[in-house]
Design a protein around this motif. Structure first.
Motif, mmCIF file in Angstrom:
data_model
loop_
_atom_site.group_PDB
_atom_site.id
_atom_site.type_symbol
_atom_site.label_atom_id
_atom_site.label_comp_id
_atom_site.label_asym_id
_atom_site.label_seq_id
_atom_site.Cartn_x
_atom_site.Cartn_y
_atom_site.Cartn_z
ATOM 1 N N TYR A 4 7.684 -1.743 -22.220
ATOM 2 C CA TYR A 4 6.189 -0.863 -22.057
ATOM 3 C C TYR A 4 5.934 -0.303 -22.962
ATOM 4 O O TYR A 4 6.121 0.202 -24.019
ATOM 5 N N LEU A 11 -3.385 0.418 -18.719
ATOM 6 C CA LEU A 11 -3.009 -0.667 -17.474
ATOM 7 C C LEU A 11 -2.560 0.514 -16.408
ATOM 8 O O LEU A 11 -2.812 0.310 -15.029
ATOM 9 N N GLU A 12 -1.368 0.660 -16.937
ATOM 10 C CA GLU A 12 -0.718 1.714 -15.453
ATOM 11 C C GLU A 12 -1.795 2.619 -15.096
ATOM 12 O O GLU A 12 -2.175 2.980 -13.225
ATOM 13 N N MET A 15 -4.887 1.662 -12.889
ATOM 14 C CA MET A 15 -4.677 1.002 -11.866
ATOM 15 C C MET A 15 -3.903 1.875 -10.745
ATOM 16 O O MET A 15 -4.574 2.464 -9.835
ATOM 17 N N PHE A 22 -9.423 3.634 -3.109
ATOM 18 C CA PHE A 22 -8.673 2.889 -2.340
ATOM 19 C C PHE A 22 -8.034 4.282 -1.382
ATOM 20 O O PHE A 22 -8.343 3.714 -0.259
ATOM 21 N N LEU A 253 0.495 1.364 11.749
ATOM 22 C CA LEU A 253 0.924 2.060 10.197
ATOM 23 C C LEU A 253 2.376 2.371 9.719
ATOM 24 O O LEU A 253 3.264 2.154 8.516
ATOM 25 N N TYR A 256 4.444 -0.244 9.951
ATOM 26 C CA TYR A 256 4.190 -0.938 8.202
ATOM 27 C C TYR A 256 4.601 -0.245 7.050
ATOM 28 O O TYR A 256 5.636 -1.398 6.113
ATOM 29 N N GLN A 260 7.511 -2.481 5.395
ATOM 30 C CA GLN A 260 6.881 -3.198 4.690
ATOM 31 C C GLN A 260 7.374 -4.049 3.287
ATOM 32 O O GLN A 260 6.341 -4.781 3.166
ATOM 33 N N ILE A 264 5.301 -7.526 3.295
ATOM 34 C CA ILE A 264 4.825 -8.270 1.623
ATOM 35 C C ILE A 264 5.518 -9.734 1.798
ATOM 36 O O ILE A 264 4.636 -10.793 0.597
ATOM 37 N N LEU B 114 -6.256 -6.781 -8.864
ATOM 38 C CA LEU B 114 -5.168 -6.424 -8.293
ATOM 39 C C LEU B 114 -3.626 -6.620 -8.508
ATOM 40 O O LEU B 114 -2.824 -6.095 -8.912
ATOM 41 N N GLY B 117 -2.591 -6.744 -11.208
ATOM 42 C CA GLY B 117 -1.969 -5.576 -11.739
ATOM 43 C C GLY B 117 -0.717 -5.357 -11.346
ATOM 44 O O GLY B 117 0.141 -4.731 -12.748
ATOM 45 N N VAL B 118 -0.805 -5.260 -10.085
ATOM 46 C CA VAL B 118 0.401 -5.083 -9.540
ATOM 47 C C VAL B 118 1.701 -6.498 -10.107
ATOM 48 O O VAL B 118 3.002 -6.202 -9.461
ATOM 49 N N LYS B 123 4.864 0.911 -13.947
ATOM 50 C CA LYS B 123 6.266 2.003 -12.960
ATOM 51 C C LYS B 123 5.864 1.663 -11.692
ATOM 52 O O LYS B 123 6.469 2.127 -10.844
ATOM 53 N N SER B 124 4.675 2.013 -11.103
ATOM 54 C CA SER B 124 3.758 2.604 -10.284
ATOM 55 C C SER B 124 3.960 0.102 -9.341
ATOM 56 O O SER B 124 3.085 1.118 -7.968
ATOM 57 N N LEU B 128 2.538 0.494 -5.528
ATOM 58 C CA LEU B 128 0.977 0.345 -5.200
ATOM 59 C C LEU B 128 0.556 -0.939 -4.391
ATOM 60 O O LEU B 128 -0.296 -0.644 -3.685
ATOM 61 N N ARG B 129 1.193 -1.446 -4.636
ATOM 62 C CA ARG B 129 1.411 -2.679 -4.016
ATOM 63 C C ARG B 129 1.019 -2.194 -1.966
ATOM 64 O O ARG B 129 0.545 -2.847 -1.025
ATOM 65 N N ILE B 130 2.238 -1.525 -1.825
ATOM 66 C CA ILE B 130 2.080 -0.530 -0.652
ATOM 67 C C ILE B 130 0.377 -0.339 0.149
ATOM 68 O O ILE B 130 -0.054 -0.590 1.007
ATOM 69 N N LEU B 131 0.394 0.573 -1.234
ATOM 70 C CA LEU B 131 -0.910 1.478 -0.795
ATOM 71 C C LEU B 131 -2.156 0.630 -0.690
ATOM 72 O O LEU B 131 -2.777 0.646 0.339
ATOM 73 N N PHE B 132 -1.923 -0.533 -1.554
ATOM 74 C CA PHE B 132 -3.550 -1.677 -1.521
ATOM 75 C C PHE B 132 -3.403 -2.829 -0.319
ATOM 76 O O PHE B 132 -4.390 -2.806 0.630
ATOM 77 N N PHE B 133 -1.865 -2.751 0.208
ATOM 78 C CA PHE B 133 -2.080 -3.374 1.185
ATOM 79 C C PHE B 133 -2.944 -2.282 2.574
ATOM 80 O O PHE B 133 -2.858 -3.266 3.563
ATOM 81 N N ALA B 134 -2.139 -1.061 2.802
ATOM 82 C CA ALA B 134 -2.338 -0.276 3.902
ATOM 83 C C ALA B 134 -3.667 -0.345 4.420
ATOM 84 O O ALA B 134 -3.546 -0.739 6.042
#
Lengths: 273, 318
Positions: A4, A11-12, A15, A22, A253, A256, A260, A264, B114, B117-118, B123-124, B128-134
């Protein structure tokens, strides 16, 4: 490359900021739905005096209870039919190399290209002539047919990569093809069945145009149509509208968030096939 | 969409516990004799809902049918001539293509960024994957109403801009006829970038870790690693993503109908909203199916071009 580093930290940060952007609309949605009617603070200011009264009012006035039941019935039945007929159809399409199989496969894949807008009006007339307008059955029938090409496509891709050993053994031992399918092939299709179920559930639950047409003027409604009618009536009362929107989107939701991990993963796996 | 010619993914294709038996000689195998009747239920439903009515629609496009009277007659290409003369229809074609092209490019660019990034060590990444796909799971009617408020003149976007001292940037996002189509596009990108992300993620997981590490050891920076190692292996995911977003945005109805209703004026009218309006508000059934037939041709041509181009690239990458 597995450490890390400060680059990863940067990047973290980027993001997380992107994620905040979003999530901004969703924050506004929930924030406004909790306000009392007189609260006119700016939209992004957190509510100082949250209330759940809007939810109770919206639930009553939008008739969301009945709509959720209808949506659940339509989605459940449609997805069940889609899974059964598509898996069954994909089996010979993936395994048989005879001409009829190849021709049929091309014919079904052709359906991926057909926008349903072309079928919209003639099908509407047929559904009307059959007396199915205003019933949830028209929707079940519609989705079951509409989603066949995509679902068959997913099943066929998966089946082609599946080894034939077990079913061959079963068939040689004198098992009928239908029984071999039910007890040997279908259980092995579980990962892709998950994907087919998820993708079709999202699609059927959220679809708006078809129920708008087929159920218009009837007391039967699905969630998107109920929301459409409700918001049309209460456009000036944002807090009420937003509570209705939260209730409307909550079932899908919640499903989901609970699923999830599988969604995914399965989603990605299925699409890849 | 016809992507299944690719080798199947190892993760999805080998269910746990399934052995990999030697493929026996094919000719004698009873597996090749699965009967035709397995196809019957699917074919009946597919024909009833899609195939037959599409055929009827293709015929109706050349008639003067009004939806009410029993009789109709062929009018040749009259509907298509009307379509060419109809400013609203020309506008709808232009808007539809604009939305499809811009959404496809931006949504997939954002989705790819994205995904990269993920897919990293942050660490997140799981949250973030869950959030972006929601947003991609959410009912379009609901997200469209939400955005109608965000875009309102006194809505959340403008009030946030003002609070940040950027009041000069405030706009009438949906009421300005030059801006409205871009507002629709921005919302669609917000909603579906996560969708593209998930498919790219699937592709990224297919890139062997050793390959990336080997490239790193050889001194390739992130950009070179992406271009020479990751990009070629992402082409199948890219093909699917481009086809899905292109086809879906060509057919898009809900978002436009709820956000703008095709307005202001007809500034955001798309082929789908035009088809709906002509048929179910104006009773112009034959004309409406003619528009639908043009949409079908558009989808077919664009998909074919896209598919050929992507197939060429995938071959080149191997």
């Amino acid at each position: 490359m597995n450490r890390y580093t400060w680059r990863t930290l940067l990047l973290e940060a980027v993001m997380v900021l992107t994620a905040a952007a979003f999530a901004f609309p969703l924050y506004i949605l929930v924030n406004l739905s909790l306000r009392t009617p007189g609260d006119s603070a700016a939209a992004m200011v957190p509510t100082s005096d949250p209330t759940l009264a809007n939810y109770a009012d919206a639930w009553r006035q939008a008739g969301l209870g009945g709509a959720i039941v209808n949506s659940a019935v339509v989605t459940g039945l449609s997805v069940l039919i889609i899974v059964v007929v598509s898996a069954l159809a994909a089996y010979p399409l993936a395994r048989v190399s005879a001409g009829w199989s190849r021709v049929t496969f091309v014919l079904v894949m052709f359906g991926l290209l057909l926008p349903f807008q072309l079928a919209l009006i003639p099908l509407y007339q047929t559904i009307r002539d059959l007396g199915l307008l205003g019933t949830v059955w028209s929707l079940v029938l519609f989705y079951s047919g509409l989603q066949v090409p995509f679902s068959v496509f997913l099943y066929t891709g998966f089946l082609r990569a599946l080894p034939r050993g077990y079913e061959e053994a079963a068939l040689i031992d004198g098992c009928g093809p239908l029984r071999a399918f039910r007890s040997v092939v279908f259980p092995q299709l579980r990962p892709i069945t998950g994907t087919v179920v998820i993708l079709n559930t999202i699609f059927v639950w959220n679809d708006f145009l078809t129920p708008l047409l087929y159920l218009s003027g009837s007391p039967q409604q699905t969630i998107p149509v109920a929301i459409f009618g409700f918001v049309g009536q209460y456009t000036s009362q944002w807090q009420l509208v937003f509570a209705g929107l939260v209730i409307g989107v909550a079932p899908i939701l919640v499903a989901y968030f609970l699923m999830q991990k599988h969604i995914i993963k399965g989603f990605a796996g299925g699409i890849k096939g | 969409m016809t992507h299944h010619a690719q080798p199947a993914p190892p993760s999805a294709a080998s269910p746990p516990g399934a052995p990999a038996p030697p493929q026996p000689t094919r000719r004698r195998s009873p597996v090749g004799r699965i009967p035709f009747y397995f196809l019957v239920p699917a074919l009946l439903l597919y024909s009833f809902v899609l195939l037959v009515p599409s055929g009827q629609g293709a015929v109706l496009a050349f008639t003067d049918w009004d939806g009410l009277s029993r009789g109709w007659s062929f009018v040749g290409l009259a509907n298509f001539r009307d379509l060419l003369d109809d400013g609203a229809a020309r506008g709808a074609v232009l808007h539809t293509v604009t939305i499809a092209v811009v959404v496809t490019i931006v949504q997939n660019t954002v989705g790819l960024l994205l995904a990269l990034g993920v897919d990293s060590l942050i660490k997140s990444r799981n949250v973030l994957r869950i959030l972006f796909f929601a947003p991609a799971v959410m009912t379009p009617v609901v997200t469209s109403y939400l955005w109608r408020y965000l875009y309102a003149p006194d809505g959340a976007i403008n009030s946030t801009l003002e609070a940040a001292g950027l009041g000069a940037l405030a706009q009438d996002w949906l009421g300005d006829s030059d801006l409205a189509i871009w507002s629709v596009i921005a919302m669609v990108i917000w909603q579906f970038s996560g969708y593209s992300m998930v498919i790219f993620l699937a592709g990224l997981q297919g890139v062997p870790k050793e390959l990336r590490e080997a490239a790193a050891v050889d001194g390739a920076g992130p950009a070179r690693r992406f271009w020479y190692v990751i990009r070629p292996m992402l082409l199948p995911a890219l093909t699917i993503n481009l086809m899905l977003s292109m086809i879906n945005s060509l057919k898009m109805f809900d978002q436009v109908w709820v956000l703008t209703g095709g307005g202001p004026g007809q500034a955001t009218e798309t082929m789908s909203t035009l088809i709906y309006r002509n048929a179910f508000q104006f009773g112009e059934y034959a004309y409406s199916t003619a528009v639908a037939l043009v949409l079908t041709a558009l989808v077919a041509v664009i998909s074919a071009v896209q598919y050929r181009e992507m197939a060429r690239q995938e071959r080149g990458a191997r």
